[in-house]
Design an enzyme around this catalytic site. Structure first.
Site, PDB file in Angstrom:
ATOM      1  N   ASP A  53      55.861 -70.643 -66.169  1.00 14.33           N
ATOM      2  CA  ASP A  53      56.474 -71.062 -65.439  1.00 14.33           C
ATOM      3  C   ASP A  53      54.964 -71.963 -65.342  1.00 14.33           C
ATOM      4  O   ASP A  53      53.590 -71.267 -65.223  1.00 14.33           O
ATOM      5  CB  ASP A  53      56.713 -71.814 -64.146  1.00 14.33           C
ATOM      6  CG  ASP A  53      57.132 -72.293 -63.316  1.00 14.33           C
ATOM      7  OD1 ASP A  53      56.441 -73.768 -64.409  1.00 14.33           O
ATOM      8  OD2 ASP A  53      56.565 -72.542 -62.255  1.00 14.33           O
ATOM      9  N   SER A  56      52.445 -67.243 -58.855  1.00 14.15           N
ATOM     10  CA  SER A  56      53.971 -67.155 -57.964  1.00 14.15           C
ATOM     11  C   SER A  56      53.640 -64.701 -58.028  1.00 14.15           C
ATOM     12  O   SER A  56      53.090 -65.543 -56.784  1.00 14.15           O
ATOM     13  CB  SER A  56      54.661 -66.384 -59.864  1.00 14.15           C
ATOM     14  OG  SER A  56      55.741 -65.920 -59.274  1.00 14.15           O
ATOM     15  N   HIS A  68      55.917 -69.868 -56.041  1.00 14.35           N
ATOM     16  CA  HIS A  68      56.939 -69.297 -55.917  1.00 14.35           C
ATOM     17  C   HIS A  68      57.301 -68.569 -54.725  1.00 14.35           C
ATOM     18  O   HIS A  68      56.219 -66.985 -54.898  1.00 14.35           O
ATOM     19  CB  HIS A  68      57.520 -68.220 -57.098  1.00 14.35           C
ATOM     20  CG  HIS A  68      57.657 -69.703 -58.628  1.00 14.35           C
ATOM     21  ND1 HIS A  68      57.103 -69.186 -59.902  1.00 14.35           N
ATOM     22  CD2 HIS A  68      57.080 -70.964 -58.846  1.00 14.35           C
ATOM     23  CE1 HIS A  68      56.936 -69.594 -60.790  1.00 14.35           C
ATOM     24  NE2 HIS A  68      56.948 -71.050 -60.258  1.00 14.35           N
TER      25      HIS A  68
END
Length: 352
Positions: free
Chosen positions: A292, A173, A200
């Site tokens: 996540d 991310s 992400h």
């Protein structure tokens, strides 16, 4: 009273500059220290003042955002959030290379207050500025950010049984693009396993990110397609607003609800790898906010897969790796330069 975060805005467009001043100034966490129109003005201001974070446009008169990032990080290291318009490949390429040069994240330029996406976009800009203002950045040589490779990567530590592992899954991310360039560069073009990736990223930047990844690493990066059979030499990137999974050694694209507020989600990818290839998978959680990937990595570990999380010492944000480690999902915790060496060792020789 908590000290306010001082923000320096660098934006040549009057409309966007005023909009950024409104967005940032309306958030009680921030103080707009100044708003300047060029990189040269920014560098001059940094000689006498120190903001906590810089909001930096990419396309500027005179020195562009990439060159500005290089100079800032070599002269007066300061957290930088790049604000870019999704207008053409050149601007996206400059934005991504600014990450390699030391900028911390890229966000999309704000839209007018009457636009349906204004609130979401404004919140994202403020969130990124707040988080990145806390990152400890270091002085970098003027070319350091453009020279990621395997120089800092340790040699393979052992050799064992080839063929133990068949696929690598990675989730990243915040800080991911720059980490991925270093990691993939360290793997080398002869790395024998397919790589599945959840990054992400703002949806409008995805295609540019994939093109940039292909141009800066030894691998062909591509947006994953349903039904594809992954092969070595390629990085399959989860598409916009869909999950990426693996079933019967083939890629599946899933339109399911978000997991950990993410779609695509690393947990969905890792969970499918755990079910489909079990102990023959390798899962890697890199830098990023949130949690996540942690539950999915635990599922992989439970099936005997090899699981790695990035050490806090090299993370831009240690949210996702820390969450995975807290669950006991990590077989190893490694600094970024060592992860490529471990993956090569596992892929070419089996377990250590």
């Amino acid at each position: 009273m908590r000290k306010k975060i001082k923000v320096l805005i660098v934006e040549d467009s009057l409309v966007v500059r005023e909009l950024l001043k409104h967005i940032i100034g309306s958030d009680e966490r921030f103080e707009v220290m100044a708003a300047v129109t060029s990189a040269e003005d920014c560098l001059e201001m940094l000689e006498t003042q120190q903001p906590d974070v810089i909001s930096l446009d990419i396309r500027l008169p005179g020195m562009n955002g990439l060159d500005a990032t290089l100079k800032i990080m070599s002269r007066r290291p300061t957290p930088i959030v790049v604000v870019a318009a999704q207008v053409d490949d050149n601007e996206l390429n400059i934005a991504m290379n600014a990450l390699r040069a030391g900028a911390l994240s890229v966000v999309e330029k704000p839209v007018g207050v009457t636009n349906a996406g204004y609130d979401t976009m404004a919140a994202k800009i403020c969130t990124q500025l707040a988080i990145m203002s806390q990152v400890q950045v270091v002085r970098q040589g003027i070319n350091r950010g453009l020279n990621f490779g395997s120089d800092d990567t340790p040699a393979r530590v052992s050799q064992g049984r080839p063929g133990t592992y068949s696929m690598v899954g990675i989730v990243a991310s915040t800080g991911g693009p720059q980490a991925l360039v270093q990691l993939l560069g360290g793997l080398g073009a002869d790395f024998p396993l397919p790589i599945l990736l959840v990054q992400h990223i703002t949806s409008s930047f995805l295609e540019g990110f994939v093109t940039w990844l292909s141009g800066t690493t030894p691998f062909e990066a591509r947006i994953a397609q349903d039904g594809e059979k992954p092969v070595a030499g390629k990085v399959y990137v989860a598409p916009v607003d869909h999950h990426l999974g693996l079933v019967n050694d083939q890629l599946v694209i899933l339109d399911l609800p978000a997991v950990c507020n993410q779609k695509p989600s690393g947990t969905v990818l890792f969970g499918s790898m755990a079910r489909d290839i079990g102990k023959h998978g390798i899962g890697v959680v890199l830098t990023g906010m949130g949690a996540d990937g942690s539950e999915g990595l635990r599922q992989m570990a439970d099936k005997g897969a090899y699981t790695i999380v990035e050490d806090a010492s090299t993370c831009v944000v240690n949210g996702m790796p820390a969450a995975a480690a807290k669950l006991g999902a990590a077989r190893e915790t490694l600094p970024l330069p060592a992860i490529a060496a471990r993956l090569r060792d596992l892929a070419l020789g089996g377990e250590k």
